[in-house]
Design a protein around this motif. Structure first.
Motif, PDB file in Angstrom:
ATOM      1  N   ILE A  55       0.896  -1.187  -0.138  1.00 20.37           N
ATOM      2  CA  ILE A  55      -0.122   0.092   0.114  1.00 20.37           C
ATOM      3  C   ILE A  55       0.902   1.112   0.095  1.00 20.37           C
ATOM      4  O   ILE A  55       1.705   1.442   0.832  1.00 20.37           O
TER       5      ILE A  55
ATOM      6  N   SER B 128      -4.773   5.889   1.236  1.00 23.88           N
ATOM      7  CA  SER B 128      -4.227   5.130   0.253  1.00 23.88           C
ATOM      8  C   SER B 128      -4.342   5.625  -1.185  1.00 23.88           C
ATOM      9  O   SER B 128      -5.163   6.179  -1.600  1.00 23.88           O
ATOM     10  N   GLU B 129      -3.347   5.511  -1.763  1.00 24.97           N
ATOM     11  CA  GLU B 129      -2.928   5.748  -3.270  1.00 24.97           C
ATOM     12  C   GLU B 129      -3.011   4.522  -4.082  1.00 24.97           C
ATOM     13  O   GLU B 129      -3.438   4.849  -5.309  1.00 24.97           O
ATOM     14  N   GLU B 130      -2.510   3.537  -3.585  1.00 22.65           N
ATOM     15  CA  GLU B 130      -2.409   2.479  -4.360  1.00 22.65           C
ATOM     16  C   GLU B 130      -2.251   1.263  -3.490  1.00 22.65           C
ATOM     17  O   GLU B 130      -1.841   1.380  -2.504  1.00 22.65           O
ATOM     18  N   SER B 131      -3.001   0.092  -3.639  1.00 23.37           N
ATOM     19  CA  SER B 131      -3.024  -1.163  -3.187  1.00 23.37           C
ATOM     20  C   SER B 131      -3.097  -2.308  -3.857  1.00 23.37           C
ATOM     21  O   SER B 131      -3.411  -2.364  -4.916  1.00 23.37           O
ATOM     22  N   ASN B 132      -2.171  -3.371  -3.786  1.00 23.30           N
ATOM     23  CA  ASN B 132      -2.011  -4.536  -4.623  1.00 23.30           C
ATOM     24  C   ASN B 132      -2.154  -5.831  -3.622  1.00 23.30           C
ATOM     25  O   ASN B 132      -1.119  -6.484  -3.320  1.00 23.30           O
TER      26      ASN B 132
ATOM     27  N   ARG C 140      -8.252   1.768  -3.117  1.00 23.79           N
ATOM     28  CA  ARG C 140      -7.619   3.293  -3.222  1.00 23.79           C
ATOM     29  C   ARG C 140      -8.591   4.317  -2.785  1.00 23.79           C
ATOM     30  O   ARG C 140      -9.756   4.403  -2.781  1.00 23.79           O
ATOM     31  N   GLU C 141      -7.757   5.341  -2.493  1.00 22.60           N
ATOM     32  CA  GLU C 141      -8.458   6.700  -2.034  1.00 22.60           C
ATOM     33  C   GLU C 141      -9.237   6.489  -0.694  1.00 22.60           C
ATOM     34  O   GLU C 141     -10.394   7.199  -0.741  1.00 22.60           O
TER      35      GLU C 141
END
Length: 155
Positions: A84, A99-103, A123-124
């Motif tokens: 994250i 959060s800007e990016e999550s994988n 995200r967001e």
């Protein structure tokens, strides 16, 4: 000799001020620049998750990396991971993380994960944490004024 003493007397408060300002700056910088590791166990009616989390705060951005395993009551163990990337800022005595990016892996989360704030999977999304220095070795992360985890400082 009199001039030298007068110079030292004038220089001493100036040096004291510079040292105090530097100390305050370093203390402020350390509040938003640190990394730590935590271990978390979640147990639910359908299974349990064991995960190791690494947090890195770097000014106004940060990173959370997690690795773990989900063990359902029936079936095989499933490896889990997440990375994250987030932005954050200080608001009163808390940090607000967005959060800007999550994988998140696996993409279809086990049932137990629905109890985790969506900041960790979407995200967001935001979360507000109080991060309190507990001792020289780590921090306590508080979520809604409740201790959520202990995070040991890493270098």
């Amino acid at each position: 000799m009199k001039i030298a003493k007068r110079g030292i007397i004038l220089l001493l408060p100036l040096l004291t001020g510079i040292i105090c300002a530097a100390w305050a700056g370093i203390t402020q910088w350390k509040q938003t620049h640190f990394s730590c590791d935590s271990q978390l166990s979640m147990i639910g009616s359908e299974g349990q998750e064991e995960v190791i989390l690494h947090f890195r705060f770097d000014g106004n951005t940060g990173l959370i990396e997690s690795r773990g395993k989900y063990t359902p009551k029936k079936g095989d163990t499933i490896p889990t991971s997440n990375k994250i990337i987030f932005s954050f800022w200080r608001e009163n005595n808390a940090l607000v993380l967005i959060s800007e990016e999550s994988n998140q892996l696996p993409k279809v989360a086990p049932e137990l994960f629905r109890h985790i704030p969506d900041f960790f999977s979407t995200r967001e999304r935001g979360i507000r944490l109080q991060i309190v220095r507990k001792n020289p070795g780590g921090y306590i992360f508080l979520f809604e004024n409740t201790p959520a985890l202990y995070c040991a400082i890493t270098r």
